[in-house]
Structure formats: structure tokens, C-alpha cells
Write a protein that holds these residues in place. Structure first.
Motif, PDB file in Angstrom:
ATOM      1  N   GLY A  62       3.526  -0.684   9.987  1.00 22.77           N
ATOM      2  CA  GLY A  62       2.801   0.132   9.021  1.00 22.77           C
ATOM      3  C   GLY A  62       3.461   0.280   7.669  1.00 22.77           C
ATOM      4  O   GLY A  62       3.062   1.139   6.880  1.00 22.77           O
ATOM      5  N   LEU A  63       4.460  -0.547   7.358  1.00 29.06           N
ATOM      6  CA  LEU A  63       5.140  -0.468   6.068  1.00 29.06           C
ATOM      7  C   LEU A  63       4.605  -1.536   5.126  1.00 29.06           C
ATOM      8  O   LEU A  63       4.010  -2.528   5.546  1.00 29.06           O
ATOM      9  CB  LEU A  63       6.649  -0.622   6.248  1.00 29.06           C
ATOM     10  CG  LEU A  63       7.311   0.453   7.118  1.00 29.06           C
ATOM     11  CD1 LEU A  63       8.770   0.125   7.334  1.00 29.06           C
ATOM     12  CD2 LEU A  63       7.169   1.831   6.481  1.00 29.06           C
ATOM     13  N   SER A  64       4.827  -1.335   3.841  1.00 32.32           N
ATOM     14  CA  SER A  64       4.311  -2.242   2.826  1.00 32.32           C
ATOM     15  C   SER A  64       4.899  -3.642   2.985  1.00 32.32           C
ATOM     16  O   SER A  64       6.118  -3.814   3.142  1.00 32.32           O
ATOM     17  CB  SER A  64       4.641  -1.690   1.436  1.00 32.32           C
ATOM     18  OG  SER A  64       4.498  -2.681   0.450  1.00 32.32           O
ATOM     19  N   MET A  65       4.015  -4.630   2.930  1.00 32.80           N
ATOM     20  CA  MET A  65       4.458  -6.022   3.011  1.00 32.80           C
ATOM     21  C   MET A  65       5.374  -6.354   1.839  1.00 32.80           C
ATOM     22  O   MET A  65       6.382  -7.053   1.989  1.00 32.80           O
ATOM     23  CB  MET A  65       3.236  -6.934   3.010  1.00 32.80           C
ATOM     24  CG  MET A  65       3.550  -8.406   3.166  1.00 32.80           C
ATOM     25  SD  MET A  65       4.081  -8.845   4.833  1.00 32.80           S
ATOM     26  CE  MET A  65       4.081 -10.642   4.694  1.00 32.80           C
ATOM     27  N   GLY A  66       5.035  -5.826   0.652  1.00 33.86           N
ATOM     28  CA  GLY A  66       5.871  -6.081  -0.520  1.00 33.86           C
ATOM     29  C   GLY A  66       7.270  -5.525  -0.358  1.00 33.86           C
ATOM     30  O   GLY A  66       8.257  -6.173  -0.730  1.00 33.86           O
ATOM     31  N   ASP A  67       7.366  -4.322   0.220  1.00 39.08           N
ATOM     32  CA  ASP A  67       8.686  -3.716   0.426  1.00 39.08           C
ATOM     33  C   ASP A  67       9.490  -4.499   1.462  1.00 39.08           C
ATOM     34  O   ASP A  67      10.707  -4.661   1.325  1.00 39.08           O
ATOM     35  CB  ASP A  67       8.537  -2.263   0.874  1.00 39.08           C
ATOM     36  CG  ASP A  67       8.016  -1.361  -0.244  1.00 39.08           C
ATOM     37  OD1 ASP A  67       8.131  -1.768  -1.415  1.00 39.08           O
ATOM     38  OD2 ASP A  67       7.493  -0.285   0.065  1.00 39.08           O
ATOM     39  N   LEU A  68       8.819  -4.978   2.495  1.00 36.73           N
ATOM     40  CA  LEU A  68       9.508  -5.789   3.502  1.00 36.73           C
ATOM     41  C   LEU A  68      10.044  -7.078   2.888  1.00 36.73           C
ATOM     42  O   LEU A  68      11.159  -7.516   3.202  1.00 36.73           O
ATOM     43  CB  LEU A  68       8.556  -6.108   4.656  1.00 36.73           C
ATOM     44  CG  LEU A  68       8.205  -4.955   5.599  1.00 36.73           C
ATOM     45  CD1 LEU A  68       7.106  -5.375   6.564  1.00 36.73           C
ATOM     46  CD2 LEU A  68       9.439  -4.494   6.371  1.00 36.73           C
ATOM     47  N   ILE A  69       9.251  -7.684   2.013  1.00 37.85           N
ATOM     48  CA  ILE A  69       9.699  -8.920   1.354  1.00 37.85           C
ATOM     49  C   ILE A  69      10.904  -8.642   0.471  1.00 37.85           C
ATOM     50  O   ILE A  69      11.873  -9.422   0.442  1.00 37.85           O
ATOM     51  CB  ILE A  69       8.543  -9.529   0.534  1.00 37.85           C
ATOM     52  CG1 ILE A  69       7.442 -10.039   1.475  1.00 37.85           C
ATOM     53  CG2 ILE A  69       9.053 -10.658  -0.352  1.00 37.85           C
ATOM     54  CD1 ILE A  69       6.194 -10.521   0.756  1.00 37.85           C
TER      55      ILE A  69
END
Length: 284
Positions: A62-69
Motif C-alpha cells: 500500500g505504499l507509493s510506487m514512486g517512493d519505493l523506486i
């Protein structure tokens, strides 16, 4: 990272050329021996597709894909800075661990406001529980409840209680105490409204404790003005949960109940004077 920046990063990563083994080794040596920033940049750009691929595996938290990248990119840079080309290992193999570790640390920090365990066993439980539960719940020998927890605890080396606790945490997201209980809007009650306690406040408890100790000290000191028989009568009549009767005290002391009442009355007056004197001295 907004959607536009994320799409731009993904497109650039997918367009970046792959590195042949010899070229990768040359770039790694240039960085290792000469701190060539261009070599570092080419290595990391060529492996951003690895970061994006791994980020997609953690989307279900449930976390932002952008933040994970972004977090994976931090891990990629760390891997590039530590890579030792003389070990003859492909950079992608080495970088995978750093990218995964960086993303997992970010997820553990941000998935919930309640911090979970940070040991390797607790991390393994957090990231593998859903997968193991799905696998063990399939087939003819489907496991559920305590049997499921027991099997997972055996595979991951954690206690069944830890498995049950983590399962409950992963089953529902955090809820704000200021969120309304229903969808009726501002007029509905918040969850906080149901946490009100009728128990005394901490400062009230402390104040009451201090007052009780102070009164106890005054009473103990005031009892010193009584003689033995007066002290015994007061103790039996006033300082017990179930006070003795005048008749029983009269029989025990060999006097009439009227005499016991007179002694008690005189003792109470002496105590009143002593207590008033003691409290006045304290306030002064």
C-alpha cells in the motif's frame, strides 16, 4: 515523487542499454580505482529497471510506487559504491540484496505507525507471512487457525504468538482515532469518543496519594497524645473496618459501656485538637 516524474524515470530506465559483462567490469573498475562519477552513473542507470521490477513486488503493502523506486535507487547507489569487481560477480546479483534491503527498511518504517520487530526473524515473518499463508491454505491439506500459525512459526523460526500478532496487524490498516465511526459526516462520533475513561487523571491520583500519606502522618502523630486505654478504644472503634461495640469493649476492659463511650468521646476531642494543631503548623 509525482506521477509525471515516476513515469519519466521508468521510461528512462527501460530505454537504458544493457551492459555486457566486460563493459560492466570496466565501469566498475573505473569507479573503484579512479572514482569516475560517469562510470558510476552508467552502472546505476543501466540497472534502474532492476529497481523498478523489485518495487513492483512490494506494491501490495500500500505504499507509493514512486517512493519505493526512490528507496530502491538509494540501495542501488549503495551497492555501486561497495561493489568489488575482482570477485567476478555480476553487478545485478550483488545489487539485488541492497535494493531489496533498502525497500524493506522503508516499508517497515512507513507501513504502520506502530513499529514492529526489527530482528531478521521478524522481518522474514513480515514479508513472507502472506505468501506462506496462501500456500498452506491451498490443496487438500488446507491449514487454518492454530495449525497454520504452528506451521508458519516452524518454517520461519518465530513463536506462534508472533505469527498470530503479525497476522492481525497485516489484516487491517492503521485507523485514526479522529476518524468518524460512520459516513454521516461531522456530526458522527469519533473513535476517540469511545476511549474516554472515568478513572482519575494521573495528577489527581498523585495528589490523592500525597494527601493520604499526609493525613496518615498527622493521625499517627495525634494518636501519641492518647493514653493506652484511649488508644485501644479508638483503634477498636474507629480504625477497623467493622468497629467493636461499646458492650464488647466494656467487657474486654472490665468497665461499663457508658464509661467506654465517655473515654471515646474524650479521646476524640484530644485527637481533634492535635489534628487541628498539626494541620495549622503545616499550613503555616
Amino acid at each position: 515523487m509525482d506521477d509525471k516524474a515516476r513515469r519519466s524515470m521508468i521510461n528512462a530506465a527501460m530505454a537504458a542499454p544493457y551492459l555486457e559483462r566486460a563493459e560492466e567490469l570496466e565501469l566498475a573498475q573505473r569507479w573503484r580505482n579512479n572514482h569516475d562519477q560517469d562510470a558510476m552513473h552508467r552502472i546505476t542507470v543501466a540497472h534502474m529497471r532492476l529497481v523498478i521490477s523489485m518495487a513492483s513486488r512490494f506494491r501490495h503493502f500500500g505504499l507509493s510506487m514512486g517512493d519505493l523506486i526512490q528507496e530502491g535507487h538509494v540501495g542501488l547507489l549503495e551497492a555501486a559504491a561497495r561493489f568489488e569487481p575482482e570477485r567476478e560477480v555480476r553487478f545485478s546479483t550483488y545489487a539485488t540484496w541492497w535494493i531489496r534491503a533498502s525497500m524493506q527498511d522503508y516499508i517497515l518504517r512507513n507501513w504502520s505507525i506502530v513499529r514492529g520487530g526489527t530482528s531478521s526473524a521478524q522481518k522474514a515473518l513480515f514479508f513472507n507471512l502472506r505468501r506462506l499463508r496462501a500456500r498452506l491454505a491451498r490443496g487438500d491439506n488446507m491449514l487454518t487457525g492454530p495449525a497454520l500459525y504452528k506451521e508458519i512459526s516452524s518454517e520461519l523460526g518465530v513463536s506462534e504468538a508472533d505469527v498470530a500478532l503479525m497476522d492481525s496487524r497485516l489484516s487491517s490498516p492503521d485507523s485514526s482515532l479522529n476518524a468518524p465511526m460512520n459516513d454521516e459526516g461531522s456530526g458522527s462520533a469519533d473513535r476517540m469518543d469511545f476511549l474516554i475513561s472515568d478513572a482519575p487523571l494521573p495528577d489527581e491520583i498523585v495528589g490523592e496519594t500525597i494527601d493520604v500519606e499526609r493525613r496518615s502522618g498527622w493521625l499517627h502523630k495525634a494518636l501519641g497524645v492518647l493514653n493506652d486505654r484511649e488508644r485501644q478504644i479508638i483503634a477498636e472503634r474507629r480504625l477497623q473496618d467493622e468497629g467493636a461495640t461499646l458492650e464488647s469493649l466494656g467487657e474486654a476492659l472490665g468497665i461499663s459501656k457508658e464509661r467506654v463511650r465517655q473515654i471515646e468521646s474524650r479521646a476524640l476531642e484530644k485527637l481533634r485538637v492535635a489534628l487541628v494543631s498539626g494541620s495549622s503548623a503545616f499550613l503555616a
